[in-house]
Design a protein around this motif. Structure first.
Motif, PDB file in Angstrom:
ATOM      1  N   THR A 238       0.804  -1.216   0.000  1.00 47.56           N
ATOM      2  CA  THR A 238       0.000   0.000   0.000  1.00 47.56           C
ATOM      3  C   THR A 238       0.839   1.268   0.000  1.00 47.56           C
ATOM      4  OG1 THR A 238      -1.723  -1.197   1.224  1.00 47.56           O
ATOM      5  CG2 THR A 238      -1.861   1.196   1.207  1.00 47.56           C
ATOM      6  N   GLY A 239       0.750   1.995  -1.113  1.00 46.42           N
ATOM      7  CA  GLY A 239       1.327   3.323  -1.214  1.00 46.42           C
ATOM      8  C   GLY A 239       0.179   4.309  -1.263  1.00 46.42           C
ATOM      9  N   GLY A 240      -0.305   4.574  -2.508  1.00 43.28           N
ATOM     10  CA  GLY A 240      -1.511   5.373  -2.656  1.00 43.28           C
ATOM     11  C   GLY A 240      -2.749   4.625  -2.222  1.00 43.28           C
ATOM     12  N   GLY A 241      -2.665   3.292  -2.241  1.00 35.66           N
ATOM     13  CA  GLY A 241      -3.745   2.461  -1.713  1.00 35.66           C
ATOM     14  C   GLY A 241      -4.903   2.203  -2.650  1.00 35.66           C
ATOM     15  N   VAL A 242      -4.771   2.591  -3.922  1.00 32.36           N
ATOM     16  CA  VAL A 242      -5.900   2.457  -4.847  1.00 32.36           C
ATOM     17  C   VAL A 242      -6.292   0.996  -5.056  1.00 32.36           C
ATOM     18  CG1 VAL A 242      -6.772   3.011  -7.149  1.00 32.36           C
ATOM     19  CG2 VAL A 242      -5.224   4.585  -6.002  1.00 32.36           C
ATOM     20  N   GLY A 243      -5.309   0.112  -5.105  1.00 28.00           N
ATOM     21  CA  GLY A 243      -5.623  -1.301  -5.309  1.00 28.00           C
ATOM     22  C   GLY A 243      -6.439  -1.881  -4.173  1.00 28.00           C
ATOM     23  N   LEU A 244      -6.076  -1.559  -2.952  1.00 25.35           N
ATOM     24  CA  LEU A 244      -6.818  -2.068  -1.800  1.00 25.35           C
ATOM     25  C   LEU A 244      -8.231  -1.463  -1.751  1.00 25.35           C
ATOM     26  CD1 LEU A 244      -5.388  -2.824   1.651  1.00 25.35           C
ATOM     27  CD2 LEU A 244      -7.516  -1.565   1.512  1.00 25.35           C
ATOM     28  N   ILE A 245      -8.319  -0.174  -2.018  1.00 27.17           N
ATOM     29  CA  ILE A 245      -9.635   0.481  -2.076  1.00 27.17           C
ATOM     30  C   ILE A 245     -10.489  -0.179  -3.154  1.00 27.17           C
ATOM     31  CG2 ILE A 245     -10.850   2.640  -2.547  1.00 27.17           C
ATOM     32  CD1 ILE A 245      -8.232   4.095  -1.642  1.00 27.17           C
ATOM     33  N   GLY A 246      -9.878  -0.446  -4.298  1.00 29.41           N
ATOM     34  CA  GLY A 246     -10.602  -1.056  -5.407  1.00 29.41           C
ATOM     35  C   GLY A 246     -11.091  -2.454  -5.100  1.00 29.41           C
ATOM     36  N   GLY A 258     -25.200 -10.149  -5.597  1.00 27.45           N
ATOM     37  CA  GLY A 258     -25.567 -11.496  -5.186  1.00 27.45           C
ATOM     38  C   GLY A 258     -24.577 -12.546  -5.657  1.00 27.45           C
ATOM     39  N   TRP A 259     -23.407 -12.114  -6.097  1.00 31.30           N
ATOM     40  CA  TRP A 259     -22.404 -13.055  -6.580  1.00 31.30           C
ATOM     41  C   TRP A 259     -21.688 -13.754  -5.433  1.00 31.30           C
ATOM     42  CZ3 TRP A 259     -19.418 -10.720 -11.362  1.00 31.30           C
ATOM     43  CH2 TRP A 259     -20.343 -10.452 -12.364  1.00 31.30           C
ATOM     44  N   ILE A 260     -21.582 -13.093  -4.303  1.00 32.21           N
ATOM     45  CA  ILE A 260     -21.048 -13.731  -3.105  1.00 32.21           C
ATOM     46  C   ILE A 260     -22.111 -13.568  -2.021  1.00 32.21           C
ATOM     47  CG2 ILE A 260     -18.599 -13.538  -3.645  1.00 32.21           C
ATOM     48  CD1 ILE A 260     -18.440 -10.990  -2.056  1.00 32.21           C
ATOM     49  N   SER A 261     -22.517 -14.659  -1.470  1.00 38.92           N
ATOM     50  CA  SER A 261     -23.645 -14.648  -0.546  1.00 38.92           C
ATOM     51  C   SER A 261     -23.238 -14.406   0.906  1.00 38.92           C
ATOM     52  CB  SER A 261     -24.416 -15.966  -0.633  1.00 38.92           C
ATOM     53  OG  SER A 261     -23.557 -17.066  -0.357  1.00 38.92           O
ATOM     54  N   SER A 262     -22.025 -14.796   1.243  1.00 43.32           N
ATOM     55  CA  SER A 262     -21.594 -14.674   2.632  1.00 43.32           C
ATOM     56  C   SER A 262     -21.414 -13.215   3.021  1.00 43.32           C
ATOM     57  CB  SER A 262     -20.285 -15.428   2.849  1.00 43.32           C
ATOM     58  OG  SER A 262     -19.790 -15.195   4.137  1.00 43.32           O
ATOM     59  N   LYS A 263     -21.771 -12.880   4.239  1.00 46.59           N
ATOM     60  CA  LYS A 263     -21.546 -11.527   4.739  1.00 46.59           C
ATOM     61  C   LYS A 263     -20.119 -11.352   5.232  1.00 46.59           C
ATOM     62  CE  LYS A 263     -26.327 -10.474   5.947  1.00 46.59           C
ATOM     63  NZ  LYS A 263     -27.255 -10.019   7.011  1.00 46.59           N
ATOM     64  N   LYS A 264     -19.396 -12.454   5.330  1.00 45.83           N
ATOM     65  CA  LYS A 264     -18.001 -12.387   5.759  1.00 45.83           C
ATOM     66  C   LYS A 264     -17.128 -11.985   4.573  1.00 45.83           C
ATOM     67  CE  LYS A 264     -14.959 -15.537   5.526  1.00 45.83           C
ATOM     68  NZ  LYS A 264     -14.136 -16.769   5.562  1.00 45.83           N
ATOM     69  N   LEU A 265     -16.379 -10.927   4.736  1.00 47.18           N
ATOM     70  CA  LEU A 265     -15.469 -10.496   3.692  1.00 47.18           C
ATOM     71  C   LEU A 265     -14.039 -10.875   4.065  1.00 47.18           C
ATOM     72  CD1 LEU A 265     -16.840  -6.916   2.891  1.00 47.18           C
ATOM     73  CD2 LEU A 265     -17.181  -9.023   1.585  1.00 47.18           C
ATOM     74  N   PRO A 266     -13.143 -10.971   3.080  1.00 44.47           N
ATOM     75  CA  PRO A 266     -11.738 -11.216   3.409  1.00 44.47           C
ATOM     76  C   PRO A 266     -11.197 -10.101   4.296  1.00 44.47           C
ATOM     77  CG  PRO A 266     -12.134 -11.384   1.036  1.00 44.47           C
ATOM     78  CD  PRO A 266     -13.367 -10.819   1.636  1.00 44.47           C
ATOM     79  N   ARG A 267     -10.336 -10.459   5.230  1.00 43.29           N
ATOM     80  CA  ARG A 267      -9.661  -9.440   6.029  1.00 43.29           C
ATOM     81  C   ARG A 267      -8.582  -8.798   5.156  1.00 43.29           C
ATOM     82  NH1 ARG A 267      -7.367 -12.875  10.581  1.00 43.29           N
ATOM     83  NH2 ARG A 267      -7.942 -14.615   9.232  1.00 43.29           N
ATOM     84  N   LEU A 268      -8.699  -7.518   4.932  1.00 45.99           N
ATOM     85  CA  LEU A 268      -7.762  -6.810   4.067  1.00 45.99           C
ATOM     86  C   LEU A 268      -6.593  -6.273   4.884  1.00 45.99           C
ATOM     87  CD1 LEU A 268     -10.285  -4.879   1.777  1.00 45.99           C
ATOM     88  CD2 LEU A 268      -9.157  -7.081   1.356  1.00 45.99           C
ATOM     89  N   VAL A 269      -5.383  -6.484   4.360  1.00 49.63           N
ATOM     90  CA  VAL A 269      -4.166  -6.066   5.071  1.00 49.63           C
ATOM     91  C   VAL A 269      -3.392  -5.080   4.204  1.00 49.63           C
ATOM     92  CG1 VAL A 269      -2.001  -6.822   6.117  1.00 49.63           C
ATOM     93  CG2 VAL A 269      -4.033  -8.303   6.240  1.00 49.63           C
ATOM     94  N   ALA A 270      -3.171  -3.890   4.733  1.00 50.40           N
ATOM     95  CA  ALA A 270      -2.336  -2.897   4.062  1.00 50.40           C
ATOM     96  C   ALA A 270      -0.898  -3.104   4.516  1.00 50.40           C
ATOM     97  CB  ALA A 270      -2.803  -1.484   4.412  1.00 50.40           C
ATOM     98  N   PHE A 312      -8.137   7.752   3.945  1.00 49.05           N
ATOM     99  CA  PHE A 312      -9.342   7.483   4.727  1.00 49.05           C
ATOM    100  C   PHE A 312     -10.134   6.315   4.147  1.00 49.05           C
ATOM    101  CE2 PHE A 312     -10.840  10.245   1.413  1.00 49.05           C
ATOM    102  CZ  PHE A 312     -12.176   9.946   1.213  1.00 49.05           C
ATOM    103  N   LEU A 313     -10.034   6.122   2.839  1.00 50.51           N
ATOM    104  CA  LEU A 313     -10.709   4.992   2.195  1.00 50.51           C
ATOM    105  C   LEU A 313      -9.965   3.682   2.462  1.00 50.51           C
ATOM    106  CD1 LEU A 313     -11.629   6.675  -1.216  1.00 50.51           C
ATOM    107  CD2 LEU A 313     -13.214   6.040   0.612  1.00 50.51           C
ATOM    108  N   VAL A 314      -8.634   3.756   2.477  1.00 50.01           N
ATOM    109  CA  VAL A 314      -7.830   2.577   2.820  1.00 50.01           C
ATOM    110  C   VAL A 314      -8.147   2.130   4.240  1.00 50.01           C
ATOM    111  CG1 VAL A 314      -5.491   1.698   3.199  1.00 50.01           C
ATOM    112  CG2 VAL A 314      -5.952   3.204   1.255  1.00 50.01           C
ATOM    113  N   LEU A 315      -8.142   3.069   5.170  1.00 54.32           N
ATOM    114  CA  LEU A 315      -8.390   2.735   6.571  1.00 54.32           C
ATOM    115  C   LEU A 315      -9.816   2.229   6.774  1.00 54.32           C
ATOM    116  CD1 LEU A 315      -6.418   5.752   7.994  1.00 54.32           C
ATOM    117  CD2 LEU A 315      -5.922   3.355   8.520  1.00 54.32           C
ATOM    118  N   GLU A 316     -10.765   2.789   6.054  1.00 56.57           N
ATOM    119  CA  GLU A 316     -12.140   2.291   6.138  1.00 56.57           C
ATOM    120  C   GLU A 316     -12.223   0.833   5.696  1.00 56.57           C
ATOM    121  OE1 GLU A 316     -16.544   2.962   4.055  1.00 56.57           O
ATOM    122  OE2 GLU A 316     -14.948   4.407   3.698  1.00 56.57           O
TER     123      GLU A 316
END
Length: 405
Positions: A238-246, A258-270, A312-316
């Motif tokens: 993560t530099g500008g963080g656009v990839g993680l935000i994307g 509706g392509w992924i049904s689970s409410k669990k999302l991957p844990r994102l790591v910067a 702020f988007l990366v941290l969110e």
């Protein structure tokens, strides 16, 4: 049938709405703009099963990309990069389900190509004739090359010590290349003056809304390549963080579709380097924005960003997915680059190596569990950073010498 279902642009801070058919930069409040789609309409006409018969490029997801007319698409066949199970390295790190998403195997040799393809395509569609941007290397190279294909003039400013190969990519494309004795933040100030005085389209990170749309296709691809099974952890340099935000944006869109049904999302790591870790510091302090990192320095040039506009988007994304932010040392980064090459035969870039160093640390801390499915993003080819490998100890033979072992 519509090629795209783009609706409008929206500010994630003040919710102001803007038209996507006109040239837009930042919101009047200074925040980046995000592209929104008519996902209810997309849901009725586009199913994930449709992807099986489509071309292997990121434009296979064109319904959720911002370009309305196919004739404006500027492409070199980018996307659908390798997704490989790293069994030997995973065994060494005690992460049996360790995978690499290899963005080095793509035109221009880095993940920046995705943002360039979509960003330049939309710039062409809305009538841009000249664009300018600061860069640490790979983004400028990609945008210059794609701009050449689109017949758009590109003015690129980068630090003078940016990787030589990326400098040459800009030069050979016919783009206007300028080098600055300083950091990307200094290059940004120069571009800012140029944009203000000459009315040139500002293609700086997140100052136009469309680069992120290209980057988000990594998220779509990861899920498709996993047959829509949700991984546990995704690590991103993560530099500008656009990839993680994307990637986070893609996950939310896929949920809504509706392509992924689970409410669990991957844990994102910067993942950042210890010499430039503003996101890590902000996360450790529980903040929603980062502070400028003075005297930043790291061999992972692409993540040497002292202050990201979209912090702020990366941290969110990190907070909302129960992820984290990790800083790795230069020694750990270099060691990881060697380990991936020796154990798996993949010469990755220093930024990509940082994610493997972070994965090892998080596994040792038991933040990553042995049963977790873990994905590390390699964002570029190692051969674009030849100086990252030390050859000083290589023996020099004479023509008649004999190798004995």
């Amino acid at each position: 049938m519509s090629y795209s279902y783009v609706s409008h642009l929206e500010c994630p801070k003040c919710q102001e709405i803007y038209a996507e058919s006109e040239i837009q930069q930042l919101c009047k409040c200074g925040a980046p703009l995000l592209v929104r789609y008519k996902l209810d309409e997309v849901k009725g006409t586009f199913n994930k099963e449709d992807l099986t018969s489509r071309e292997n490029s990121l434009w296979r997801y064109h319904e959720v990309l911002p370009v309305k007319n196919e004739e404006n698409v500027v492409t070199l066949g980018e996307g659908m990069t390798p997704f490989v199970h790293l069994k030997k390295l995973g065994e060494n790190m005690n992460i049996p389900n360790l995978y690499i998403k290899d963005e080095g195997i793509i035109p221009t040799g880095s993940f920046k190509t995705r943002g360039a393809s979509v960003g330049v395509s939309k710039a062409k569609e809305i009538g841009v004739k000249q664009l300018a941007m600061p860069t640490n290397g790979n983004a400028g190279a990609a945008w210059a090359l794609y701009s050449a294909r689109a017949r758009i003039k590109a003015t690129i400013v980068m630090p003078e010590d940016a990787p030589a190969i990326t400098r040459k990519e800009v030069a050979v494309s016919g783009g206007d290349l300028y080098l600055v004795n300083g950091l990307i933040s200094d290059a940004g100030k120069i571009v800012g003056k140029l944009v203000k005085e000459n009315g040139i389209y500002d293609a700086s990170t997140l100052k136009e809304p469309y680069r992120i749309e290209g980057k988000k296709t990594m998220g779509y691809e990861i899920l498709e390549q996993l047959n829509w099974e949700i991984p546990d952890v995704i690590l991103y340099p993560t530099g500008g963080g656009v990839g993680l935000i994307g990637i986070y944006k893609a996950l939310l869109e896929m949920q809504e579709l509706g392509w992924i049904s689970s409410k669990k999302l991957p844990r994102l790591v910067a993942v950042q380097a210890e010499g430039c870790a503003p996101i890590v510091k902000a996360w450790e302090e529980g903040k929603t924005e980062s502070e400028f990192w003075d005297n930043s320095e790291t061999s992972a040039f692409g993540i040497n960003v002292p202050k990201a506009l979209g912090d702020f988007l990366v941290l969110e994304a990190i907070y909302k997915t129960n992820g984290c932010a990790v800083a790795v040392s230069e020694t750990e980064l270099s060691q990881a680059q060697v380990e991936v090459a020796k154990m798996e035969g993949n010469f990755i870039c220093p930024e990509g190596a940082a994610t493997f160093a972070a994965a090892r640390t998080l596994r040792e801390q038991n933040w990553i569990k042995e049963t977790d499915k873990v994905i590390c993003l390699n964002t570029g080819q190692g051969i674009k950073y030849p100086e990252s490998v030390d050859l000083s100890n290589i023996p020099l033979l004479q023509p008649n010498d004999v190798i004995t072992s």
